[in-house]
Design an enzyme around this catalytic site. Structure first.
Site, PDB file in Angstrom:
ATOM      1  CG  HIS A  66      21.365  24.781  23.822  1.00 55.89           C
ATOM      2  ND1 HIS A  66      20.005  24.865  23.613  1.00 55.89           N
ATOM      3  CD2 HIS A  66      21.725  26.003  24.295  1.00 55.89           C
ATOM      4  CE1 HIS A  66      19.571  26.064  23.957  1.00 55.89           C
ATOM      5  NE2 HIS A  66      20.599  26.792  24.370  1.00 55.89           N
ATOM      6  CG  ASP A  68      18.700  21.225  25.047  1.00 53.97           C
ATOM      7  OD1 ASP A  68      19.664  21.848  24.581  1.00 53.97           O
ATOM      8  OD2 ASP A  68      18.448  21.189  26.265  1.00 53.97           O
ATOM      9  CG  ASP A  99      17.962  29.840  24.179  1.00 52.81           C
ATOM     10  OD1 ASP A  99      19.062  29.326  23.949  1.00 52.81           O
ATOM     11  OD2 ASP A  99      17.453  29.869  25.320  1.00 52.81           O
ATOM     12  CD  GLU A 132      21.932  26.013  28.077  1.00 49.36           C
ATOM     13  OE1 GLU A 132      22.467  26.833  28.848  1.00 49.36           O
ATOM     14  OE2 GLU A 132      20.742  26.121  27.736  1.00 49.36           O
ATOM     15  CD  GLU A 133      17.175  26.188  27.028  1.00 49.74           C
ATOM     16  OE1 GLU A 133      17.115  26.515  28.226  1.00 49.74           O
ATOM     17  OE2 GLU A 133      17.327  26.996  26.099  1.00 49.74           O
ATOM     18  CD  GLU A 161      22.779  29.696  25.374  1.00 51.34           C
ATOM     19  OE1 GLU A 161      21.717  30.268  25.049  1.00 51.34           O
ATOM     20  OE2 GLU A 161      22.825  28.524  25.762  1.00 51.34           O
ATOM     21  CG  HIS A 350      13.525  30.256  27.451  1.00 50.98           C
ATOM     22  ND1 HIS A 350      13.944  29.757  28.670  1.00 50.98           N
ATOM     23  CD2 HIS A 350      14.492  29.914  26.572  1.00 50.98           C
ATOM     24  CE1 HIS A 350      15.113  29.149  28.519  1.00 50.98           C
ATOM     25  NE2 HIS A 350      15.464  29.250  27.252  1.00 50.98           N
TER      26      HIS A 350
HETATM   27 ZN   LIG Z   1      20.244  28.698  25.252  1.00 53.06          ZN
END
Ligand SMILES: [Zn+2]
Length: 390
Positions: A66, A68, A99, A132-133, A161, A350
């Protein structure tokens, strides 16, 4: 452009879900002069990409990722601007560095390198989503629907991931628990706290409910998974006075469940417990359930062994097969083909100051390239692995 420069360019696009912010455009540009077919898959407010090298009837190795990212949070706390994609002391900084824009850059770059030096006697497919997030409603799910409609299949899938807790190369994910969230609203009868016998206190009922739920041992773990967990994450009476028994209380629980359970079975169980507590406490209990995903599990056979072999070849570390952590898009893909996840060290994902040593990104690209090469042999050996009937 090398893989780190590509990752940095992707980070410079502030692609907080649902905005792709130019990230997919960069990838399309990258593949422009290659033999890859490029398909835009837009659904709702989300843009996704599907790319294929080699004809679709050939056995196919898929990569999924992903572009995003989650929001940057408190900008002032970042050492470098979160969407700068700055490299300093051989460390790439920015939201998505871990990520998972670096992994997307790594598999794109590896796929192009391989395709330039080979004739396609198998196929490579890249699934790149922008959702995805977030809700993950129009992301990988939409790509898989489109693939189904267009007879586009994959036989093995690797998701990029972040999977390593501390050291690059130490873990491959072959499963993840399912996740669901339930919010209960317990309705009592409002009253004066000096006269509790005239009221029905929903706080007491909520405590009884949470007690029932948390005392139930869901399981003791399975062959492949740690025990399932049930955790209360919020309880709120929204009451600023000290002499009023409130009329209702909201409480939320989150369940992470292994292969002993399905969300349907757990929903039935939650309903039964709520009904029992409601009867006992003379309250009314409503509940609202959101299932984020069922568990996924891939037997540690062909695909997982191939990934382990490539990781060992490049890092010298024999990775463990892990089933820990939250949900990922593997929860959708595992229904189609064996899927495993391997990516960077996830420590700063994150978080403020998300960053990754560039050496990890270069190594990840090498691992993905090796996996593509290994699959060329693997598919040749298993040339009958794709019956066209399904
Ligand atoms: Zn991820």
């Amino acid at each position: 452009m090398n893989v780190v420069e590509l990752a940095a360019k992707l980070i410079q696009c502030p692609s907080v879900t649902p905005n792709e912010a130019g990230a997919l455009k960069i990838i399309k540009e990258l593949f422009k002069n290659t033999d890859f077919e490029i398909y835009d898959i837009d659904k709702g407010d989300i843009s996704n990409l599907f790319l294929r090298w080699g004809v679709k009837d050939l056995p196919t190795l898929g990569f999924s990722g992903h572009i995003d990212v989650v929001p940057a949070g408190e900008l002032g706390e970042w050492e470098y601007e979160p969407f700068s994609g700055r490299v300093s002391d051989n460390i790439l900084h920015g939201r998505g560095a871990v990520d998972m824009k670096s992994a997307v850059a790594a598999f794109c770059s590896a796929a192009i390198k391989f395709s330039k030096n080979s004739e396609p006697d198998f196929s490579i497919a890249l699934m790149i989503t922008g959702d995805e997030e977030g809700e993950a409603k129009y992301g990988t799910k939409a790509i898989l629907d489109w693939m189904q409609k267009n007879d586009q299949r994959i036989d093995h899938c690797i998701i990029g991931e972040p999977t390593c807790p501390k050291t690059f190369g130490e873990a491959i994910k072959i499963g993840r628990k399912g996740s669901m969230t339930c919010t209960f609203t317990v309705f009592g009868k409002q009253g004066h706290s000096a006269y509790p016998h005239l009221a029905i206190n929903p706080i007491n009922a909520t405590l009884i409910l949470l007690n029932h739920l948390s005392q139930e041992k869901l399981d003791s773990g399975s062959k492949s998974f740690e025990p399932s967990t049930l955790v209360a994450t919020s309880i709120s009476a929204n009451n600023s006075t000290n002499n009023v028994i409130p009329s209702e209380v909201n409480t939320t629980i989150n369940i992470r469940f292994n292969d002993y359970h399905t969300s349907n079975k757990l929903i039935k169980w939650l309903g039964k417990v709520a009904a029992k507590v409601s009867k006992k406490t003379k309250t009314k209990i409503d509940y609202n359930i959101k299932v984020s995903g069922e568990h996924f599990y891939t037997e540690p056979t062909d695909l997982a062994q191939l990934v382990r072999k490539s990781v060992f070849k490049i890092t010298g570390i024999k990775p463990a097969f892990s089933t820990s952590g939250g949900t990922s898009d593997a929860r959708f893909i595992y229904k189609k083909c064996p899927v495993v996840e391997f990516g960077l060290v996830g420590e700063t994902m994150h978080a403020i100051n998300e960053s990754v040593p560039t050496s990890q990104i270069f190594a990840l690209e090498k691992i993905y390239l090796d996996l593509i090469e290994e699959h060329a042999h693997y598919f040749k050996e298993k040339s009958c692995m794709r019956p066209r009937s399904t």
